[in-house]
Design a protein around this motif. Structure first.
Motif, PDB file in Angstrom:
ATOM      1  N   GLU A  42      23.752  36.016  27.383  1.00  0.00           N
ATOM      2  CA  GLU A  42      22.936  36.886  26.530  1.00  0.00           C
ATOM      3  C   GLU A  42      23.746  37.849  25.661  1.00  0.00           C
ATOM      4  OE1 GLU A  42      22.969  38.719  30.700  1.00  0.00           O
ATOM      5  OE2 GLU A  42      22.709  36.719  29.866  1.00  0.00           O
ATOM      6  N   ASP A  43      24.909  38.314  26.136  1.00  0.00           N
ATOM      7  CA  ASP A  43      25.641  39.302  25.350  1.00  0.00           C
ATOM      8  C   ASP A  43      27.159  39.092  25.308  1.00  0.00           C
ATOM      9  OD1 ASP A  43      26.302  40.051  27.931  1.00  0.00           O
ATOM     10  OD2 ASP A  43      25.189  41.936  27.877  1.00  0.00           O
ATOM     11  N   GLY A  44      27.658  38.074  26.002  1.00  0.00           N
ATOM     12  CA  GLY A  44      29.083  37.769  25.965  1.00  0.00           C
ATOM     13  C   GLY A  44      29.965  38.655  26.823  1.00  0.00           C
ATOM     14  N   LEU A  45      29.356  39.569  27.590  1.00  0.00           N
ATOM     15  CA  LEU A  45      30.162  40.447  28.426  1.00  0.00           C
ATOM     16  C   LEU A  45      30.717  39.702  29.633  1.00  0.00           C
ATOM     17  CD1 LEU A  45      28.113  43.776  28.338  1.00  0.00           C
ATOM     18  CD2 LEU A  45      30.002  43.035  26.872  1.00  0.00           C
ATOM     19  N   VAL A  46      31.812  40.201  30.143  1.00  0.00           N
ATOM     20  CA  VAL A  46      32.522  39.562  31.247  1.00  0.00           C
ATOM     21  C   VAL A  46      31.678  39.514  32.517  1.00  0.00           C
ATOM     22  CG1 VAL A  46      33.649  41.690  32.018  1.00  0.00           C
ATOM     23  CG2 VAL A  46      34.725  39.496  32.484  1.00  0.00           C
ATOM     24  N   THR A  47      31.843  38.415  33.235  1.00  0.00           N
ATOM     25  CA  THR A  47      31.282  38.240  34.567  1.00  0.00           C
ATOM     26  C   THR A  47      32.433  37.850  35.480  1.00  0.00           C
ATOM     27  OG1 THR A  47      29.180  37.466  33.708  1.00  0.00           O
ATOM     28  CG2 THR A  47      29.664  36.889  35.961  1.00  0.00           C
ATOM     29  N   LEU A  48      32.544  38.513  36.606  1.00  0.00           N
ATOM     30  CA  LEU A  48      33.616  38.241  37.556  1.00  0.00           C
ATOM     31  C   LEU A  48      33.162  37.142  38.515  1.00  0.00           C
ATOM     32  CD1 LEU A  48      36.416  39.068  38.532  1.00  0.00           C
ATOM     33  CD2 LEU A  48      35.307  40.817  39.939  1.00  0.00           C
ATOM     34  N   LEU A  49      33.868  36.022  38.493  1.00  0.00           N
ATOM     35  CA  LEU A  49      33.530  34.899  39.363  1.00  0.00           C
ATOM     36  C   LEU A  49      34.229  34.984  40.718  1.00  0.00           C
ATOM     37  CD1 LEU A  49      33.821  31.979  36.781  1.00  0.00           C
ATOM     38  CD2 LEU A  49      31.741  33.186  37.504  1.00  0.00           C
ATOM     39  N   ASP A  50      35.427  35.567  40.740  1.00  0.00           N
ATOM     40  CA  ASP A  50      36.222  35.623  41.968  1.00  0.00           C
ATOM     41  C   ASP A  50      36.942  36.969  42.043  1.00  0.00           C
ATOM     42  OD1 ASP A  50      37.832  35.258  44.164  1.00  0.00           O
ATOM     43  OD2 ASP A  50      38.757  33.411  43.445  1.00  0.00           O
ATOM     44  N   PRO A  51      36.432  37.922  42.837  1.00  0.00           N
ATOM     45  CA  PRO A  51      37.043  39.243  42.911  1.00  0.00           C
ATOM     46  C   PRO A  51      38.363  39.285  43.703  1.00  0.00           C
ATOM     47  CG  PRO A  51      35.184  39.126  44.400  1.00  0.00           C
ATOM     48  CD  PRO A  51      35.199  37.840  43.617  1.00  0.00           C
ATOM     49  N   ALA A  52      38.689  38.215  44.410  1.00  0.00           N
ATOM     50  CA  ALA A  52      39.934  38.167  45.181  1.00  0.00           C
ATOM     51  C   ALA A  52      40.598  36.800  45.003  1.00  0.00           C
ATOM     52  CB  ALA A  52      39.644  38.444  46.654  1.00  0.00           C
ATOM     53  N   PRO A  53      41.091  36.528  43.789  1.00  0.00           N
ATOM     54  CA  PRO A  53      41.684  35.209  43.542  1.00  0.00           C
ATOM     55  C   PRO A  53      42.971  35.010  44.323  1.00  0.00           C
ATOM     56  CG  PRO A  53      42.052  36.671  41.681  1.00  0.00           C
ATOM     57  CD  PRO A  53      41.149  37.396  42.627  1.00  0.00           C
ATOM     58  N   GLY A  54      43.244  33.763  44.615  1.00  0.00           N
ATOM     59  CA  GLY A  54      44.450  33.411  45.365  1.00  0.00           C
ATOM     60  C   GLY A  54      45.715  33.584  44.549  1.00  0.00           C
ATOM     61  N   ASP A  55      46.838  33.487  45.247  1.00  0.00           N
ATOM     62  CA  ASP A  55      48.145  33.652  44.617  1.00  0.00           C
ATOM     63  C   ASP A  55      48.371  32.692  43.457  1.00  0.00           C
ATOM     64  OD1 ASP A  55      48.953  35.779  46.170  1.00  0.00           O
ATOM     65  OD2 ASP A  55      50.053  34.533  47.608  1.00  0.00           O
ATOM     66  N   HIS A  56      47.788  31.508  43.529  1.00  0.00           N
ATOM     67  CA  HIS A  56      48.000  30.527  42.466  1.00  0.00           C
ATOM     68  C   HIS A  56      47.382  30.971  41.133  1.00  0.00           C
ATOM     69  CE1 HIS A  56      44.015  29.497  43.953  1.00  0.00           C
ATOM     70  NE2 HIS A  56      43.815  28.772  42.863  1.00  0.00           N
ATOM     71  N   LEU A  57      46.508  31.975  41.157  1.00  0.00           N
ATOM     72  CA  LEU A  57      45.882  32.481  39.936  1.00  0.00           C
ATOM     73  C   LEU A  57      46.441  33.843  39.509  1.00  0.00           C
ATOM     74  CD1 LEU A  57      42.185  31.534  40.719  1.00  0.00           C
ATOM     75  CD2 LEU A  57      43.735  30.414  39.108  1.00  0.00           C
ATOM     76  N   ARG A  58      47.375  34.356  40.271  1.00  0.00           N
ATOM     77  CA  ARG A  58      47.910  35.704  40.024  1.00  0.00           C
ATOM     78  C   ARG A  58      48.458  35.870  38.608  1.00  0.00           C
ATOM     79  NH1 ARG A  58      49.151  39.595  43.761  1.00  0.00           N
ATOM     80  NH2 ARG A  58      48.671  38.040  45.327  1.00  0.00           N
ATOM     81  N   ALA A  59      49.267  34.952  38.140  1.00  0.00           N
ATOM     82  CA  ALA A  59      49.863  35.072  36.806  1.00  0.00           C
ATOM     83  C   ALA A  59      48.785  35.052  35.720  1.00  0.00           C
ATOM     84  CB  ALA A  59      50.882  33.963  36.573  1.00  0.00           C
ATOM     85  N   ALA A  60      47.802  34.188  35.869  1.00  0.00           N
ATOM     86  CA  ALA A  60      46.730  34.102  34.873  1.00  0.00           C
ATOM     87  C   ALA A  60      45.890  35.373  34.842  1.00  0.00           C
ATOM     88  CB  ALA A  60      45.846  32.886  35.153  1.00  0.00           C
ATOM     89  N   VAL A  61      45.599  35.937  36.011  1.00  0.00           N
ATOM     90  CA  VAL A  61      44.804  37.164  36.075  1.00  0.00           C
ATOM     91  C   VAL A  61      45.592  38.341  35.505  1.00  0.00           C
ATOM     92  CG1 VAL A  61      43.650  38.793  37.625  1.00  0.00           C
ATOM     93  CG2 VAL A  61      43.386  36.342  37.976  1.00  0.00           C
ATOM     94  N   ASP A  62      46.878  38.412  35.795  1.00  0.00           N
ATOM     95  CA  ASP A  62      47.725  39.454  35.208  1.00  0.00           C
ATOM     96  C   ASP A  62      47.709  39.355  33.684  1.00  0.00           C
ATOM     97  OD1 ASP A  62      48.562  40.720  37.554  1.00  0.00           O
ATOM     98  OD2 ASP A  62      50.394  39.526  37.726  1.00  0.00           O
ATOM     99  N   GLU A  63      47.817  38.135  33.173  1.00  0.00           N
ATOM    100  CA  GLU A  63      47.803  37.930  31.728  1.00  0.00           C
ATOM    101  C   GLU A  63      46.445  38.308  31.130  1.00  0.00           C
ATOM    102  OE1 GLU A  63      48.605  34.522  28.311  1.00  0.00           O
ATOM    103  OE2 GLU A  63      48.946  34.012  30.407  1.00  0.00           O
ATOM    104  N   ALA A  64      45.364  37.928  31.806  1.00  0.00           N
ATOM    105  CA  ALA A  64      44.024  38.271  31.323  1.00  0.00           C
ATOM    106  C   ALA A  64      43.858  39.778  31.222  1.00  0.00           C
ATOM    107  CB  ALA A  64      42.962  37.681  32.252  1.00  0.00           C
TER     108      ALA A  64
END
Length: 71
Positions: free
Chosen positions: A34-56
């Motif tokens: 409806e408005d394009g605002l962020v939605t958090l799908l995973d509040p505690a992502p695993g280590d394999h996503l750490r670099a991507a989350v830091d970049e985001a």
């Protein structure tokens, strides 16, 4: 897992809907239809996503993504 994890929170009030977070880490972030605002799908992502989350978080023009915990 050793109990060390990163916790992600988002501030939808700050969010401007740029979508950079979704492009960089689609496993963790999405945008509301409806408005394009962020939605958090995973509040505690695993280590394999750490670099991507830091970049985001770094790319977010509104600084709406907050990371806590070991990094």
């Amino acid at each position: 897992m050793t109990g060390d994890f990163m916790e992600v929170t988002v501030d939808q009030v700050k969010c401007v809907g740029a979508g950079q977070c979704v492009l960089v880490a689609p496993e963790v972030f999405d945008q509301r239809e409806e408005d394009g605002l962020v939605t958090l799908l995973d509040p505690a992502p695993g280590d394999h996503l750490r670099a991507a989350v830091d970049e985001a978080a770094a790319l977010c023009p509104a600084a709406a993504i907050r990371l806590e915990g070991p990094r």
